[in-house]
Design an enzyme around this catalytic site. Structure first.
Site, PDB file in Angstrom:
ATOM      1  N   HIS A  89       0.819  -1.216   0.000  1.00 18.04           N
ATOM      2  CA  HIS A  89       0.000   0.000   0.000  1.00 18.04           C
ATOM      3  C   HIS A  89       0.849   1.260   0.000  1.00 18.04           C
ATOM      4  O   HIS A  89       0.400   2.319  -0.422  1.00 18.04           O
ATOM      5  CB  HIS A  89      -0.937   0.013   1.212  1.00 18.04           C
ATOM      6  CG  HIS A  89      -1.859  -1.154   1.280  1.00 18.04           C
ATOM      7  ND1 HIS A  89      -2.818  -1.407   0.322  1.00 18.04           N
ATOM      8  CD2 HIS A  89      -1.971  -2.150   2.194  1.00 18.04           C
ATOM      9  CE1 HIS A  89      -3.483  -2.500   0.645  1.00 18.04           C
ATOM     10  NE2 HIS A  89      -2.987  -2.972   1.777  1.00 18.04           N
ATOM     11  N   HIS A 114       5.878   7.036   6.310  1.00 18.03           N
ATOM     12  CA  HIS A 114       5.494   6.447   5.036  1.00 18.03           C
ATOM     13  C   HIS A 114       4.957   7.536   4.117  1.00 18.03           C
ATOM     14  O   HIS A 114       4.777   8.679   4.537  1.00 18.03           O
ATOM     15  CB  HIS A 114       4.467   5.329   5.240  1.00 18.03           C
ATOM     16  CG  HIS A 114       3.197   5.799   5.877  1.00 18.03           C
ATOM     17  ND1 HIS A 114       2.982   5.767   7.242  1.00 18.03           N
ATOM     18  CD2 HIS A 114       2.069   6.340   5.341  1.00 18.03           C
ATOM     19  CE1 HIS A 114       1.784   6.257   7.510  1.00 18.03           C
ATOM     20  NE2 HIS A 114       1.219   6.611   6.371  1.00 18.03           N
ATOM     21  N   HIS A 116       2.347   8.998   0.783  1.00 17.90           N
ATOM     22  CA  HIS A 116       1.121   8.931  -0.018  1.00 17.90           C
ATOM     23  C   HIS A 116       1.269   9.874  -1.199  1.00 17.90           C
ATOM     24  O   HIS A 116       1.816  10.978  -1.066  1.00 17.90           O
ATOM     25  CB  HIS A 116      -0.105   9.354   0.801  1.00 17.90           C
ATOM     26  CG  HIS A 116      -0.415   8.450   1.947  1.00 17.90           C
ATOM     27  ND1 HIS A 116      -1.180   7.317   1.826  1.00 17.90           N
ATOM     28  CD2 HIS A 116      -0.060   8.523   3.254  1.00 17.90           C
ATOM     29  CE1 HIS A 116      -1.285   6.717   3.004  1.00 17.90           C
ATOM     30  NE2 HIS A 116      -0.612   7.438   3.888  1.00 17.90           N
ATOM     31  N   GLU A 120      -2.699  13.261   0.808  1.00 20.34           N
ATOM     32  CA  GLU A 120      -4.055  12.964   1.272  1.00 20.34           C
ATOM     33  C   GLU A 120      -4.723  14.233   1.796  1.00 20.34           C
ATOM     34  O   GLU A 120      -5.909  14.452   1.565  1.00 20.34           O
ATOM     35  CB  GLU A 120      -4.008  11.890   2.357  1.00 20.34           C
ATOM     36  CG  GLU A 120      -3.537  10.547   1.821  1.00 20.34           C
ATOM     37  CD  GLU A 120      -3.818   9.406   2.760  1.00 20.34           C
ATOM     38  OE1 GLU A 120      -4.516   8.469   2.362  1.00 20.34           O
ATOM     39  OE2 GLU A 120      -3.319   9.452   3.905  1.00 20.34           O
ATOM     40  N   HIS A 133       3.915  10.900   6.171  1.00 23.07           N
ATOM     41  CA  HIS A 133       3.266  10.801   7.479  1.00 23.07           C
ATOM     42  C   HIS A 133       4.240  10.181   8.479  1.00 23.07           C
ATOM     43  O   HIS A 133       4.657   9.021   8.319  1.00 23.07           O
ATOM     44  CB  HIS A 133       2.001   9.936   7.392  1.00 23.07           C
ATOM     45  CG  HIS A 133       0.856  10.605   6.710  1.00 23.07           C
ATOM     46  ND1 HIS A 133      -0.263   9.918   6.274  1.00 23.07           N
ATOM     47  CD2 HIS A 133       0.644  11.911   6.399  1.00 23.07           C
ATOM     48  CE1 HIS A 133      -1.110  10.771   5.705  1.00 23.07           C
ATOM     49  NE2 HIS A 133      -0.575  11.980   5.784  1.00 23.07           N
ATOM     50  N   THR A 200      -5.680   6.877   8.110  1.00 22.23           N
ATOM     51  CA  THR A 200      -6.228   7.061   6.763  1.00 22.23           C
ATOM     52  C   THR A 200      -6.284   5.745   5.989  1.00 22.23           C
ATOM     53  O   THR A 200      -6.581   5.739   4.796  1.00 22.23           O
ATOM     54  CB  THR A 200      -5.414   8.092   5.955  1.00 22.23           C
ATOM     55  OG1 THR A 200      -4.093   7.582   5.723  1.00 22.23           O
ATOM     56  CG2 THR A 200      -5.334   9.418   6.700  1.00 22.23           C
ATOM     57  N   THR A 201      -5.991   4.651   6.649  1.00 20.23           N
ATOM     58  CA  THR A 201      -6.112   3.315   6.071  1.00 20.23           C
ATOM     59  C   THR A 201      -6.902   2.441   7.044  1.00 20.23           C
ATOM     60  O   THR A 201      -6.977   2.751   8.240  1.00 20.23           O
ATOM     61  CB  THR A 201      -4.731   2.679   5.821  1.00 20.23           C
ATOM     62  OG1 THR A 201      -4.012   2.614   7.059  1.00 20.23           O
ATOM     63  CG2 THR A 201      -3.931   3.490   4.812  1.00 20.23           C
TER      64      THR A 201
END
Length: 251
Positions: A89, A114, A116, A120, A133, A200-201
């Site tokens: 992911h 990590h 994105h 986001e 993040h 957010t996951t």
């Protein structure tokens, strides 16, 4: 062996066979698009129900923030040897203990960071190419996430060691002699937006303290594209604010 012992032996044998080690069920598989995408996470598994039922979900569109006397973010980041993991992911950089951020009397220890793409978080309805993040946890087990927005520009030497060793899906790697200067990953100014949100996951757990830094850092277009080719778009759409207040530091 006499015949009268056979039933007992059989029972003992059955007992031994039935005491096998339980194998943990695989984690429910979710995606960002399609039938198992973000719009359907709550349907993938009952443990993901908060993704649809929660009222403090992340990410959000940061707009109409209220100026407030927020406590300063005091980062105590040093150098650390990372383990770089592509979990399918995102690319997640796991870190050893010893790096913290203090805010408002709370000390949060950095666990991992990590990426994105695109970002986001939206700022007044606009996204940036990427966000990092930084996930922390305090002594009570509460999470505090510092989000650092990324714009395209010059290559980022502090993050180059990560982008030079991007693992394929499912790979977890460590590199002999590799050390990250964690303090160099942050922008020069540390003004931020503050609100309560969620992961957010999946499972989209709530009660997360979000601190989104206002100043971005840069990555080169090549670094951003390398991540996109590897992972693809991995941003959850923004969620309703539901009356939450967004606070903004004066800096």
């Amino acid at each position: 062996m006499n015949l009268s012992a056979r039933p007992l032996f059989a029972a003992l044998s059955i007992g031994l066979l039935s005491s096998t080690v339980a194998v943990a069920a695989p984690a429910p598989h979710w995606e960002y698009t399609g039938e198992k995408g973000a719009a359907h996470w709550s349907e993938v598994d009952p443990s993901f129900a908060t993704c649809a039922l929660g009222h403090q979900q992340s990410p959000i569109n940061i707009d109409h923030a209220v100026k407030a006397d927020l406590p300063a973010l005091a980062f105590h980041y040093g150098s650390a040897a990372p383990t770089i993991w592509n979990n399918g992911h995102t690319v997640q950089v796991n870190l050893p203990a010893g790096n913290t951020v203090d805010v408002g009397g709370q000390s949060y220890e950095l666990l991992q960071f990590h990426f994105h793409t695109p970002s986001e978080e939206l700022i007044k309805g606009k996204s940036l190419p990427m966000v990092v993040h930084f996930v922390h946890k305090n002594a009570a087990g509460d999470l505090g996430v510092v989000a650092v927005l990324v714009q395209a520009g010059q290559a980022n030497p502090a993050l180059s060691p990560v982008f030079d060793h991007l693992p394929r899906a499912g790979e977890k790697i460590s590199v002999d002699g590799l050390s990250l200067d964690l303090s160099a990953l942050l922008p020069k100014t540390l003004g931020y937006y503050d609100f309560t949100g969620s992961l957010t996951t999946p499972p989209c757990s709530e009660g997360v303290h979000w601190m989104v830094l206002k100043a971005p850092i840069t990555l080169s277009a090549a670094q951003i594209e390398a991540f996109r080719k590897l992972v693809g778009s991995n941003a959850r759409p923004v969620q309703p604010l539901n009356g939450r207040e967004i606070k903004e530091s004066g800096e």
